[in-house]
Design an enzyme around this catalytic site. Structure first.
Site, short mmCIF file in Angstrom:
data_model
loop_
_atom_site.label_atom_id
_atom_site.label_comp_id
_atom_site.label_asym_id
_atom_site.label_seq_id
_atom_site.Cartn_x
_atom_site.Cartn_y
_atom_site.Cartn_z
N LYS A 166 -18.85 -1.96 11.64
CA LYS A 166 -18.96 -1.17 10.41
C LYS A 166 -19.81 -1.99 9.44
CE LYS A 166 -16.07 1.38 7.13
NZ LYS A 166 -16.82 1.04 5.94
N CYS A 174 7.58 -38.21 -12.06
CA CYS A 174 7.57 -37.71 -10.68
C CYS A 174 8.68 -36.66 -10.52
CB CYS A 174 7.79 -38.86 -9.71
SG CYS A 174 8.11 -38.30 -8.04
N CYS A 212 10.49 -43.94 -4.25
CA CYS A 212 10.54 -42.48 -4.44
C CYS A 212 10.98 -41.82 -3.13
CB CYS A 212 9.16 -41.97 -4.85
SG CYS A 212 9.10 -40.17 -4.95
S1 IVH Z 1 -20.13 6.73 11.27
C1 IVH Z 1 -18.67 9.84 8.34
N1 IVH Z 1 -20.69 4.27 11.81
O1 IVH Z 1 -18.78 3.44 6.43
C2 IVH Z 1 -20.04 9.55 8.53
N2 IVH Z 1 -20.28 4.83 9.54
O2 IVH Z 1 -16.10 4.22 5.09
C3 IVH Z 1 -20.33 8.86 9.81
N3 IVH Z 1 -20.49 2.94 7.97
O3 IVH Z 1 -19.93 5.63 4.22
C4 IVH Z 1 -19.87 7.54 9.77
N4 IVH Z 1 -21.03 1.44 9.48
O4 IVH Z 1 -21.69 4.98 5.74
C5 IVH Z 1 -20.38 5.14 10.84
N5 IVH Z 1 -21.23 2.10 12.44
C6 IVH Z 1 -20.94 2.98 11.48
C7 IVH Z 1 -20.84 2.60 10.13
C8 IVH Z 1 -20.51 3.56 9.17
C9 IVH Z 1 -20.82 1.65 8.19
C10 IVH Z 1 -20.16 3.50 6.62
C11 IVH Z 1 -20.50 4.94 6.41
C12 IVH Z 1 -19.42 5.45 5.49
C13 IVH Z 1 -18.43 4.36 5.45
C14 IVH Z 1 -17.07 4.94 5.69
#
Ligand code: IVH
Length: 736
Positions: A141, A448, A469
């Site tokens: 992510k 202390c 101590c």
């Molecule tokens: S799939 C729902 N894959 O995380 C739209 N999202 O909390 C499809 N994000 O704003 C999402 N890496 O922009 C997908 N490998 C990844 C991702 C990813 C980061 C972001 C996405 C979204 C947020 C969600």
């Protein structure tokens, strides 16, 4: 009321009224408004100022409660509610764009239960549609700014991002200035992609250095730096920010165009992992190595995304597209994603797995002062327990008064505490915005906390110099009995605590009185000191009297003398034919000592200082009177203890407060050998979390495991520097 006061009020309210049904009706509207205002303000701090004052967990708590209120009382839902829209401040100067696909975010999961729960939910839907086969995809992510890219007529025509869930901003001109952005593709038709614009960590570092030199505030993280860079009104400036792009989804897809498509985007080995088993997904998500791998990259990731895909059929040659996760559905069938579709806010076919929080805010409740064997008194903050990287943290060391001053930490402050998997928790900063005047300065104690002896202050450290101590007596006895010293196995810490607290031991030499049968009778009266343990303890103490001299030297907490040096000195003493305590002391005064390779001048001075101290002399004499053998010329023990001369091997699974490299270096200086992986030759294992595979292996090989940093530091004489910024060496002040 300030934001901080409002937040506190709402947090208390949630605690006292966990069920929104119980909200008194006359309070409902004002409370609902307060939730909205407070969350909106926190959004502003997070998204606009990039300086949040509450942790994600606290934010989630407020947000979830707001959602609960709206579930119970749907009629009050306001369009200004952050559940309906992210009310941020729109930056001026960009065109507002329309977007064709609904903006969705991902549902978050934090643990195995959440992931399995998500899977169960979509299994039910799939079952109803007679779908039984699919596969999972796990990918990182990306922690950047989410952007939709539109291609038409072979070109990138539009890039849009959002401040608000309905209004998107057109940032095409700026996105075209991102060096790695594919501006053309080999497809004519209209294609939409979703991706993330990111700033590499190395680039952030450079940018911040440059900004600081111009007295501009530094960006707090790569996400904010990327977001603000994309919002620069001068597109030419964007080029200089060296942003990168990772594309992860195709929206409004048109299968026939896939094969011809090629986009060079962010590359990462093993970016996609496929499996048909949810168990694999759970295993990967919880595998610390996955997280560690991502942490080592030049890009920030804040978790993993798990997606559901169709299983590609054999004739389908689209499966190696790599870039895109979704396989093609068969013509007559709907894809699993189409079947699962979305809820109002999230797709059902994907979920984000957030790595355990590494930072959380908590409040300091009190300050303790802890006395160490090195006589240093360390301030320790007791904080409201917080979950960090899978552990509950309730005590955090404040290191020294310089640290407290630099971080401007006060008692009762809210603080950001950080702990990644591997490192001991520490305070990143105090949250001044949450102060309400009840905070008190942290003052060094005058006496202390253990023995009430007046405290001595030398630069940033405070010392209890009372040789009697109890805190120090305990530390010294524990060290005396430790494995590399006298190896009195039965004298572990809790036993020493009892014996010192009951005034049975007030110095190391008192140990030898325990061999006296009358003392043993008293000992047996203490809880848990049963017959066998007392006699075994006495036997081990008796046996220690004739232990090799190097063990005695190592046991005496001589400053800077650790195992290897103690062994070298013992060798030297043997050659000098020192067969008694007097001869030993004489030889230690001799300049010849300085000729030993390992015993450099600094240590010699410490040794001389140590043996000229009347307390030390008294102790040595008293040990001698108890028949502890100081004869270095005893031949036989060299052979018996031959093994002790072999270098000891160690392995580790975690990085340290002083960095892995530094730790390994210090251990190597002490003649320990580093094994990358634990094997049969490994004798010591340093780990943080027992769930780790290396740790399991170590356990299966019966390798002793050390997982307390304090203990490791003491046992292996690791010199620490304060983990952040100012690298002040902790001086060991032994003798006055
Ligand atoms: S799939 C729902 N894959 O995380 C739209 N999202 O909390 C499809 N994000 O704003 C999402 N890496 O922009 C997908 N490998 C990844 C991702 C990813 C980061 C972001 C996405 C979204 C947020 C969600």
């Amino acid at each position: 009321m300030t934001l901080s006061e409002n937040t506190k009020k709402l947090q208390d309210f949630i605690k006292s009224t966990p069920n929104p049904e119980d909200i008194p009706s006359e309070e409902l509207h004002s409370l609902y408004q307060l939730f909205i205002d407070t969350i909106v303000d926190h959004n502003h701090l997070y998204y606009i100022d990039a300086k949040p004052i509450i942790s994600d967990v606290e934010y989630d708590e407020l947000f979830s409660y707001l959602k609960l209120i709206e579930e119970y009382y749907p009629s009050i839902i306001s369009s200004y509610s952050p559940t309906q829209a992210l009310i941020g401040q729109l930056s001026d100067g960009f065109q507002k764009a329309n977007h064709k696909t609904p903006l969705l975010s991902l549902e978050n999961s934090y643990n195995e239960e959440d992931i399995r729960d998500w899977a169960q939910r979509f299994w039910k839907i799939a079952e109803k549609q007679w779908i039984t086969k699919w596969r999972y995809l796990m990918e990182p992510k990306f922690d950047g700014l989410s952007v939709e890219f539109v291609y038409q007529d072979w070109k990138l025509t539009q890039a849009i991002t959002r401040w608000d869930w309905r209004i998107w901003e057109d940032i095409t001109a700026n996105v075209l200035m991102i060096p790695c952005m594919p501006k053309n593709i080999s497809v004519k038709s209209e294609l939409h992609f979703r991706g993330e614009v990111l700033m590499p960590k190395s680039q952030l570092e450079k940018l911040n250095k440059e900004r600081e030199s111009r007295w501009l505030t530094a960006f707090s993280n790569t996400r904010n730096a990327a977001a603000w860079s994309l919002k620069l009104l001068d597109s030419a400036e964007v080029w200089k920010r060296w942003l990168i792009v990772a594309i992860y989804e195709q929206l409004l897809w048109e299968p026939q165009d896939w094969e011809k498509l090629w986009l060079p985007t962010f590359n990462l080995p093993e970016r996609f992992r496929y499996t048909e088993e949810i168990d694999d997904i759970v295993k990967w998500c919880l595998d610390p190595q996955v997280k560690q791998f991502l942490e080592e990259q030049d890009i920030d990731f804040d978790g993993l995304v798990i997606k559901v895909c169709d299983i590609p059929n054999d004739t389908d040659n689209s499966k190696d597209l790599g870039l895109f996760s979704e396989a093609l559905p068969q013509n007559d069938k709907k894809s699993i994603r189409e079947i699962l579709w979305t809820t109002e806010h999230h797709p059902r076919w994907a979920i984000a797995y957030k790595f355990p929080a590494q930072q959380a805010s908590s409040q300091i409740q009190s300050i303790d002062f802890q006395v160490w064997r090195t006589w240093i008194i360390t301030p320790v903050a007791n904080i409201d327990p917080v979950q960090l990287s899978g552990a509950t943290i309730s005590r955090v060391s404040l290191h020294n008064f310089d640290f407290i001053k630099t971080k401007q930490i006060k008692n009762k402050d809210f603080v950001w505490v950080q702990r990644s998997w591997e490192v001991i928790p520490y305070i990143v900063w105090s949250i001044k915005e949450r102060r309400d005047w009840s905070e008190e300065p942290i003052v060094a104690p005058l006496f202390c906390p253990v023995c009430w002896w007046p405290i001595t202050n030398i630069d940033i450290h405070y010392y209890c110099t009372n040789p009697k101590c109890p805190a120090q007596i305990k530390e010294k006895i524990v060290h005396f009995a430790s494995r590399d010293a006298m190896d009195i196995w039965w004298l572990w810490e809790s036993v020493v605590d009892v014996l010192v607290d009951q005034n049975i031991l007030s110095s190391v030499s008192d140990l030898y009185d325990l061999c006296d049968i009358r003392k043993q009778v008293i000992l047996r009266k203490f809880p848990n000191f049963w017959e066998r343990s007392v006699s075994e303890l006495a036997e081990q103490i008796e046996a220690s009297k004739t232990k090799p001299l190097w063990r005695i030297l190592n046991a005496l907490w001589m400053p800077n003398v650790w195992k290897k040096i103690a062994q070298d000195i013992a060798h030297y003493l043997k050659e000098e034919k020192a067969d008694s305590l007097d001869k030993m002391l004489e030889a230690l005064w001799d300049d010849k000592l300085g000729e030993l390779f390992w015993v450099w001048n600094k240590i010699i001075n410490w040794i001389k200082l140590y043996i000229s101290n009347p307390d030390t002399l008294w102790l040595l004499r008293s040990l001698e009177q108890h028949w502890v053998c100081f004869d270095a010329t005893r031949e036989e023990w060299w052979d018996i203890e031959e093994q002790a001369w072999d270098k000891e091997h160690f392995s580790l699974t975690w990085t340290f407060p002083i960095s892995r490299g530094e730790f390994v270096k210090q251990m190597k200086e002490k003649w320990y050998v580093y094994d990358e992986n634990p094997t049969h030759t490994t004798q010591i294992m340093f780990i943080w979390d027992k769930a780790w595979s290396k740790a399991d292996k170590a356990q299966s090989l019966w390798i002793p495991i050390f997982n307390e940093w304090d203990e490791i530091q003491k046992k292996f004489w690791i010199e620490t520097t304060t983990p952040i910024q100012n690298k002040t060496k902790i001086i060991q002040w032994w003798l006055f």
